[in-house]
Design a protein around this motif. Structure first.
Motif, PDB file in Angstrom:
ATOM      1  N   ASN A 229      31.823 -17.662  15.779  1.00  0.00           N
ATOM      2  CA  ASN A 229      32.556 -17.355  14.539  1.00  0.00           C
ATOM      3  C   ASN A 229      33.756 -16.433  14.761  1.00  0.00           C
ATOM      4  O   ASN A 229      33.967 -15.468  14.039  1.00  0.00           O
ATOM      5  CB  ASN A 229      31.614 -16.756  13.489  1.00  0.00           C
ATOM      6  CG  ASN A 229      30.492 -17.711  13.176  1.00  0.00           C
ATOM      7  OD1 ASN A 229      30.706 -18.921  13.174  1.00  0.00           O
ATOM      8  ND2 ASN A 229      29.296 -17.205  12.968  1.00  0.00           N
ATOM      9  N   GLY A 258      24.941 -17.568  12.055  1.00  0.00           N
ATOM     10  CA  GLY A 258      25.605 -16.266  11.944  1.00  0.00           C
ATOM     11  C   GLY A 258      26.707 -16.158  10.916  1.00  0.00           C
ATOM     12  O   GLY A 258      27.445 -15.182  10.917  1.00  0.00           O
ATOM     13  N   LYS A 260      27.978 -15.035   7.526  1.00  0.00           N
ATOM     14  CA  LYS A 260      27.424 -14.050   6.588  1.00  0.00           C
ATOM     15  C   LYS A 260      27.543 -14.552   5.152  1.00  0.00           C
ATOM     16  O   LYS A 260      28.423 -15.352   4.836  1.00  0.00           O
ATOM     17  CB  LYS A 260      28.184 -12.728   6.735  1.00  0.00           C
ATOM     18  CG  LYS A 260      28.138 -12.224   8.159  1.00  0.00           C
ATOM     19  CD  LYS A 260      28.300 -10.724   8.251  1.00  0.00           C
ATOM     20  CE  LYS A 260      28.162 -10.264   9.690  1.00  0.00           C
ATOM     21  NZ  LYS A 260      29.109 -10.942  10.603  1.00  0.00           N
ATOM     22  N   ALA A 261      26.616 -14.046   4.306  1.00  0.00           N
ATOM     23  CA  ALA A 261      26.568 -14.516   2.916  1.00  0.00           C
ATOM     24  C   ALA A 261      27.931 -14.377   2.228  1.00  0.00           C
ATOM     25  O   ALA A 261      28.364 -15.274   1.505  1.00  0.00           O
ATOM     26  CB  ALA A 261      25.501 -13.750   2.155  1.00  0.00           C
ATOM     27  N   ASN A 262      28.648 -13.285   2.500  1.00  0.00           N
ATOM     28  CA  ASN A 262      29.925 -13.096   1.801  1.00  0.00           C
ATOM     29  C   ASN A 262      31.033 -14.003   2.332  1.00  0.00           C
ATOM     30  O   ASN A 262      32.107 -14.090   1.752  1.00  0.00           O
ATOM     31  CB  ASN A 262      30.353 -11.610   1.831  1.00  0.00           C
ATOM     32  CG  ASN A 262      30.577 -11.118   3.246  1.00  0.00           C
ATOM     33  OD1 ASN A 262      30.269 -11.815   4.216  1.00  0.00           O
ATOM     34  ND2 ASN A 262      31.133  -9.927   3.386  1.00  0.00           N
ATOM     35  N   GLU A 263      30.773 -14.692   3.432  1.00  0.00           N
ATOM     36  CA  GLU A 263      31.784 -15.621   3.971  1.00  0.00           C
ATOM     37  C   GLU A 263      31.466 -17.065   3.592  1.00  0.00           C
ATOM     38  O   GLU A 263      32.252 -17.976   3.826  1.00  0.00           O
ATOM     39  CB  GLU A 263      31.786 -15.569   5.507  1.00  0.00           C
ATOM     40  CG  GLU A 263      32.223 -14.251   6.085  1.00  0.00           C
ATOM     41  CD  GLU A 263      31.887 -14.168   7.568  1.00  0.00           C
ATOM     42  OE1 GLU A 263      31.249 -15.073   8.130  1.00  0.00           O
ATOM     43  OE2 GLU A 263      32.264 -13.157   8.156  1.00  0.00           O
ATOM     44  N   GLU A 279      21.550 -22.602   8.330  1.00  0.00           N
ATOM     45  CA  GLU A 279      21.558 -21.183   8.628  1.00  0.00           C
ATOM     46  C   GLU A 279      20.131 -20.912   9.096  1.00  0.00           C
ATOM     47  O   GLU A 279      19.197 -21.561   8.625  1.00  0.00           O
ATOM     48  CB  GLU A 279      21.962 -20.531   7.299  1.00  0.00           C
ATOM     49  CG  GLU A 279      22.081 -19.069   7.200  1.00  0.00           C
ATOM     50  CD  GLU A 279      20.775 -18.426   6.880  1.00  0.00           C
ATOM     51  OE1 GLU A 279      20.556 -17.365   7.452  1.00  0.00           O
ATOM     52  OE2 GLU A 279      19.970 -18.965   6.101  1.00  0.00           O
ATOM     53  N   SER A 281      18.157 -17.874   9.689  1.00  0.00           N
ATOM     54  CA  SER A 281      17.407 -16.609   9.655  1.00  0.00           C
ATOM     55  C   SER A 281      15.908 -16.819   9.398  1.00  0.00           C
ATOM     56  O   SER A 281      15.083 -16.121   9.971  1.00  0.00           O
ATOM     57  CB  SER A 281      18.016 -15.652   8.644  1.00  0.00           C
ATOM     58  OG  SER A 281      18.245 -16.318   7.449  1.00  0.00           O
ATOM     59  N   ASP A 310      17.437 -14.643   0.267  1.00  0.00           N
ATOM     60  CA  ASP A 310      18.865 -14.434   0.545  1.00  0.00           C
ATOM     61  C   ASP A 310      19.630 -15.758   0.568  1.00  0.00           C
ATOM     62  O   ASP A 310      20.738 -15.838   0.051  1.00  0.00           O
ATOM     63  CB  ASP A 310      19.055 -13.731   1.901  1.00  0.00           C
ATOM     64  CG  ASP A 310      18.617 -12.274   1.840  1.00  0.00           C
ATOM     65  OD1 ASP A 310      18.348 -11.770   0.729  1.00  0.00           O
ATOM     66  OD2 ASP A 310      18.517 -11.642   2.922  1.00  0.00           O
ATOM     67  N   SER A 311      19.035 -16.773   1.164  1.00  0.00           N
ATOM     68  CA  SER A 311      19.808 -18.021   1.232  1.00  0.00           C
ATOM     69  C   SER A 311      19.816 -18.747  -0.115  1.00  0.00           C
ATOM     70  O   SER A 311      20.810 -19.388  -0.459  1.00  0.00           O
ATOM     71  CB  SER A 311      19.344 -18.934   2.363  1.00  0.00           C
ATOM     72  OG  SER A 311      17.969 -19.010   2.390  1.00  0.00           O
TER      73      SER A 311
END
Ligand code: GLC
Length: 549
Positions: A229, A258, A260-263, A279, A281, A310-311
């Protein structure tokens, strides 16, 4: 909603699916023969891992020619027939685009390695040696050993994120990118319903290559930490979208560790590069960063619940979630999430129930619907998976004994999910009349499709019931997700709701009988339960789905 949000997907590992020639490896004709089986599971997407011509160092993830079918799988005519037969059953075939690297036997690499001036000279990542002749950086490849290999012809090193036989393509070269898009369009024209895009997080390399802080006794650092990334990667991915998927009735899912949630909004959804993104995790609970098998951390159900929460949260407004618990790179979910003495039939149903009732598109991996678990072969020599060898060597280097290193392989080897499909109880489980390329799992006498067909309480019939449930209860597709009993250490539960329609899933990940309080349960009907369900009580490893009246 789009077609790919309303259906379920099946990941198919062709080498282990069904052999119709006696060669010992599965083939395209074998897939065609079993399309009705897939349709009976309510499958609308079949993702096939790479079937292009390949020396099979990494079972097809090393492509020698993207425009032809590997002879071990059949011919282009077989592929055309597969597209046509699948279409008749409303199934779309999704292909795997290996975009980060090719095989060293690809004609492009053969040309590129010849000298520094040929037309493909800049198609791969070439660098000079350090002054002392050693590799340009101290990066370790994902399968172990240096990520650089010396090429005597060019007197330079080439970079390989994975095995030495998988040289990385140079995405900075626009010619390379255009060629890769051409490949995708070739397959769309043939009938592909979409793509799973392999290892995409690695395609953008940093502008400057430098050594990293060593993370192991070998003095190296994982290439993942140095290149995954890299900023600027999205420019390439938007270009991919414009050239491949935009305006077409196909869907794309990328393998991108990898992000991230904000991306996420840049990666998926209306303005993102892909429709969905895998994803990891929730399947990598024991690894905080790089997957190092000999350094696993303990994990608890709370960690799994958090990863899923989270996902679900991250994809609420961004794109769409591909739900999965198994794939061809991961051990079997029963062995991963449950103790060895758990009731396997019930445990398989726990995973299936969550898979089919979370918000997103379920991705089922072959054999999961029959309840397979891991196996243990005595010696590393019995394994085929290239990463098992690298991880085994690394474990020894880190000071583990041979027995301890083998325990890591037993737990995490990718071969756990690659043993042949078990169709019936005949020799080699009906997978082949020859010698299977990988031994058949010894459980095949009872865990096979034919036996499970006939058994109403089998894992297979549970999956079929889940598929019917998803087809009937649209709230499972369009409903919101709210988690229940967040702090419960044994139960995982959530509500799916849209207007008046409301469904609740409750599963017990433990071998304990667990009581819970859910006031509205008195107003609910049980739609599915793996044991006779008692209000307010979950039996060990029980799964149930209830519906508000
Ligand atoms: C992806 C594939 C894996 C393969 C690797 C290299 O992670 O899922 O099987 O080995 O890429 O192509």
């Amino acid at each position: 909603m789009k077609w790919w949000q309303k259906t379920a997907a099946f990941e198919l590992y062709p080498k282990s699916f069904l052999d119709t020639t006696g060669s010992g490896t599965g083939d395209l004709k074998g897939i065609i023969r079993k399309l009705d089986y897939l349709a009976s599971l309510g499958i609308g997407i079949v993702w096939i891992t790479p079937v292009f011509r390949s020396p099979m160092v990494d079972n097809g993830y090393d492509v020698a020619d993207y425009y032809s079918i590997d002879p071990s799988y059949g011919t282009m005519e077989d592929m055309d027939e597969l597209f046509a037969e699948a279409k008749k059953r409303n199934i779309r075939i999704v292909l795997d685009l290996v975009y980060n690297h090719t095989s060293e036997q690809n004609a492009w690499f053969i040309e590129s390695r010849r000298d520094r001036t040929n037309p493909k000279a800049d198609w791969y990542i070439w660098r000079d040696a350090k002054e002392d002749g050693s590799a340009p950086t101290n990066w370790r490849g994902i399968f172990g050993g240096s990520a650089w290999t010396w090429c005597e012809e060019r007197k330079q090193y080439y970079l390989h994120t994975f095995a030495e036989q998988q040289p990385d393509l140079n995405w900075a070269n626009p010619e390379v990118r255009q060629e890769l898009y051409r490949i995708a369009n070739f397959w769309i024209d043939k009938g592909a319903g979409g793509f799973r895009v392999d290892a995409i997080s690695y395609v953008r390399k940093p502008d400057v290559f430098k050594d990293g802080e060593p993370d192991g006794e070998d003095g190296m650092v994982s290439v993942h930490d140095m290149t995954a990334n890299t900023p600027g990667i999205l420019e390439y991915l938007y270009e991919f979208r414009q050239n491949v998927s935009e305006g077409k009735d196909i869907f794309t899912v990328s393998e991108a560790n990898g992000v991230k949630a904000n991306e996420l909004k840049y990666w998926v959804g209306e303005h993102g590069a892909f429709d969905m993104l895998f994803e990891f995790s929730h399947v990598n609970l024991e690894f905080k960063g790089v997957e190092t098998w000999c350094k696993p951390d303990p994990w608890k159900l709370a960690d799994l619940k958090k990863a899923l929460r989270d996902s679900q949260e991250a994809t609420k407004d961004n794109g769409w979630y591909p739900i999965f618990f198994e794939n061809h790179d991961k051990p079997r979910s029963i062995s991963h999430y449950f103790p060895e003495d758990a009731d396997k039939n019930a445990a398989a149903k726990v995973i299936g129930t969550v898979l089919y009732t979370l918000r997103g598109t379920p991705f089922l991996y072959q054999g999961q619907e029959l309840g397979y678990d891991n196996f243990k072969w005595d010696s590393i020599d019995c394994y085929n998976d290239i990463s098992s060898y690298g991880q085994y060597e690394f474990a020894l280097q880190e000071g583990l004994s041979e027995e301890e290193a083998m325990a890591c392989v037993h737990r995490f080897s990718r071969d756990n999910s690659r043993t042949p499909m078990q169709w019936d109880d005949s020799p080699n489980a009906g997978f082949t009349s020859g010698t299977p390329w990988l031994p058949v799992h010894e459980g095949y006498r009872t865990e096979n499709a034919e036996a499970e067909e006939k058994d109403p309480s089998s894992v297979l019939n549970w999956y079929r019931a889940l598929a019917s449930l998803r087809a009937e209860e649209t709230v499972l597709t369009d409903g919101s997700f709210t988690e229940l009993f967040e702090d419960d250490p044994y139960l995982y539960a959530f509500r799916r709701k849209n207007g008046d329609a409301e469904l609740i899933t409750i599963v017990n990940f433990s071998g304990n009988t667990v009581k819970y309080g859910l006031a509205e349960e008195s107003d609910c009907d049980v739609l599915l339960s793996s044991f006779p369900h008692e209000t307010g009580v979950m039996k060990p490893y029980e799964s149930c789905v209830i519906k508000k009246r």
